[in-house]
Scaffold this motif. Structure first.
Motif, PDB file in Angstrom:
ATOM      1  N   UNK A   1       0.841  -1.201   0.000  1.00  0.00           N
ATOM      2  CA  UNK A   1       0.000   0.000   0.000  1.00  0.00           C
ATOM      3  C   UNK A   1       0.874   1.248   0.000  1.00  0.00           C
ATOM      4  N   UNK A   2       1.912   1.234   0.830  1.00  0.00           N
ATOM      5  CA  UNK A   2       2.832   2.370   0.872  1.00  0.00           C
ATOM      6  C   UNK A   2       3.529   2.592  -0.462  1.00  0.00           C
ATOM      7  N   UNK A   3       3.917   1.497  -1.118  1.00  0.00           N
ATOM      8  CA  UNK A   3       4.553   1.610  -2.431  1.00  0.00           C
ATOM      9  C   UNK A   3       3.610   2.232  -3.451  1.00  0.00           C
ATOM     10  N   UNK A   4       2.337   1.815  -3.416  1.00  0.00           N
ATOM     11  CA  UNK A   4       1.361   2.393  -4.346  1.00  0.00           C
ATOM     12  C   UNK A   4       1.223   3.893  -4.126  1.00  0.00           C
ATOM     13  N   UNK A   5       1.073   4.305  -2.862  1.00  0.00           N
ATOM     14  CA  UNK A   5       0.893   5.722  -2.559  1.00  0.00           C
ATOM     15  C   UNK A   5       2.102   6.534  -3.021  1.00  0.00           C
ATOM     16  N   UNK A   6       3.291   5.982  -2.873  1.00  0.00           N
ATOM     17  CA  UNK A   6       4.509   6.677  -3.285  1.00  0.00           C
ATOM     18  C   UNK A   6       4.584   6.801  -4.809  1.00  0.00           C
ATOM     19  N   UNK A   7       4.062   5.790  -5.521  1.00  0.00           N
ATOM     20  CA  UNK A   7       4.194   5.745  -6.985  1.00  0.00           C
ATOM     21  C   UNK A   7       2.999   6.342  -7.726  1.00  0.00           C
ATOM     22  N   UNK A   8       2.023   6.900  -7.029  1.00  0.00           N
ATOM     23  CA  UNK A   8       0.839   7.468  -7.679  1.00  0.00           C
ATOM     24  C   UNK A   8       1.204   8.443  -8.802  1.00  0.00           C
ATOM     25  N   UNK A   9       2.153   9.380  -8.596  1.00  0.00           N
ATOM     26  CA  UNK A   9       2.494  10.294  -9.709  1.00  0.00           C
ATOM     27  C   UNK A   9       3.008   9.561 -10.947  1.00  0.00           C
ATOM     28  N   UNK A  10       3.782   8.489 -10.755  1.00  0.00           N
ATOM     29  CA  UNK A  10       4.294   7.735 -11.902  1.00  0.00           C
ATOM     30  C   UNK A  10       3.158   7.021 -12.635  1.00  0.00           C
ATOM     31  N   UNK A  11       2.263   6.403 -11.882  1.00  0.00           N
ATOM     32  CA  UNK A  11       1.124   5.723 -12.511  1.00  0.00           C
ATOM     33  C   UNK A  11       0.267   6.722 -13.291  1.00  0.00           C
ATOM     34  N   UNK A  12       0.087   7.884 -12.711  1.00  0.00           N
ATOM     35  CA  UNK A  12      -0.744   8.902 -13.377  1.00  0.00           C
ATOM     36  C   UNK A  12      -0.106   9.333 -14.695  1.00  0.00           C
TER      37      UNK A  12
END
Length: 369
Positions: A310-321
């Protein structure tokens, strides 16, 4: 003008939401449509269309996992009612309305009666990706893939034309299959994406351990829908369902967390929202959707709930976007125009539908360029 029977699966909300868009379009063209559905599909469509209530199959689940035993026993209990509804459907619709063709969104009774009465059969769904498309599939899911293909084949006998919605594009396995972007609700098409600080969470009961993990990220604000609960618990805000409220929060969120159902995922992609997927275990399509999500780098597949992921997802949100900027986001015109062309004859027939197969293949090739 054609007389059409349109079967709609009542499992979940995705089938009826896309069927609504297609049925509205068919009626605008002047076609006469008799809708056949059950449960949620029937409830969602009955007030706006001519709908025959049938009986249908269901998937039973517990704690985000398919219960094969309960699914079997629940559907076994429905067989007597299903037989009565099939008899009524044959008598009251097929022998009275005398349709020119049948369209099915994964509703099996209409599909079988189309074959019984030798009527053209068109499928409009995302399930036929699994049957008629080549695609990457993890080794651990191969057994479930084969079982799911058998179920799809049993539910819907060989269609004359398959209009398949998908967000991952492979090669078609035959010349009767054409791929399109997902069919979107007009309410979603009208949304203007914005960038607020909250994260939209759409889950039903059974995810208490996941919600507990979300509370360990106090800097994030999570708006939780689907829990039939209201109020605030730390950084979790439980909201009662409201169509307008949900869509507003959906359009303005910075990311989405939910199960790996096709409709919510693809609506999130259209709005360029990174996605954390919690696929239902034992539900192959959700497992496959979550696998493709990772392959396209639009989010993560949380098959096992872990705080680090979950922490990894939150950190990578800008990259996914940023990756979602390449997502092929369109309206419903391509699939609607193709369906209109298939039905554009004084008398819909197998010959007419099959004459369009070459056109479909050419259109597919052009669309993928």
């Amino acid at each position: 003008m054609a007389k059409i029977v349109y079967g709609v699966s009542g499992e979940g909300a995705g089938h009826s939401s896309r069927a609504r868009e297609m049925i509205d379009y068919l009626q605008q063209l002047g076609h006469i449509v008799k809708v056949v559905s059950y449960d949620r599909g029937y409830r969602n469509l009955k007030d706006d269309f001519d709908v025959f209530e049938t009986e249908g199959l269901h998937i039973a689940s517990s704690d985000n996992r398919v219960s094969k035993v309960k699914t079997f026993t629940d559907n076994l209990q429905r067989l007597p009612r299903g037989h009565k509804k099939l008899t009524a459907l044959r008598k009251d619709i097929f022998k009275t309305f005398w349709p020119d063709c049948v369209i099915t969104d994964f509703e099996p009774m209409c599909a079988y009666l189309a074959h019984h009465y030798d009527l053209p059969l068109i499928t409009i769904d995302n399930q036929h990706r699994i049957r008629y498309m080549t695609y990457p599939c993890p080794a651990r899911l191969q057994t479930e893939r084969r079982m799911t293909i058998s179920v799809i084949r049993a539910m819907v006998p060989r269609p004359d034309v398959s209009l398949v919605t998908t967000f991952y594009y492979g090669e078609p396995k035959n010349d009767r299959t054409l791929f399109f972007p997902p069919i979107l609700r007009r309410e979603v098409l009208a949304l203007q994406p914005a960038a607020a600080n909250h994260i939209l969470v759409y889950l039903t009961s059974g995810f208490e351990s996941f919600l507990k993990i979300l509370k360990s990220f106090p800097r994030e604000r999570f708006l939780v829908y689907g829990y039939d609960r209201q109020g605030q618990d730390g950084n979790l805000v439980y909201k009662p369902f409201s169509r307008e409220g949900f869509l507003d929060d959906f359009a303005s969120c910075k990311a989405v967390m939910g199960t790996a159902g096709f409709t919510l995922m693809t609506e999130a992609f259209y709005l360029r929202k990174p996605y954390l997927a919690l696929p239902m275990r034992g539900q192959f399509e959700q497992e496959l959707n979550a696998h493709w999500l990772v392959k396209l780098n639009y989010g993560i597949n949380l098959r096992r709930i872990r705080s680090e992921a979950v922490g990894s997802f939150l950190y990578r949100v800008p990259d996914f976007k940023e990756n979602l900027n390449d997502y092929r986001a369109t309206d419903n015109s391509a699939i609607q125009d193709t369906l209109g062309e298939l039905l554009d004859s004084d008398s819909v027939s197998y010959t007419h539908l099959r004459a369009h197969e070459t056109t479909c293949c050419i259109s597919y090739a052009v669309f993928c360029l």
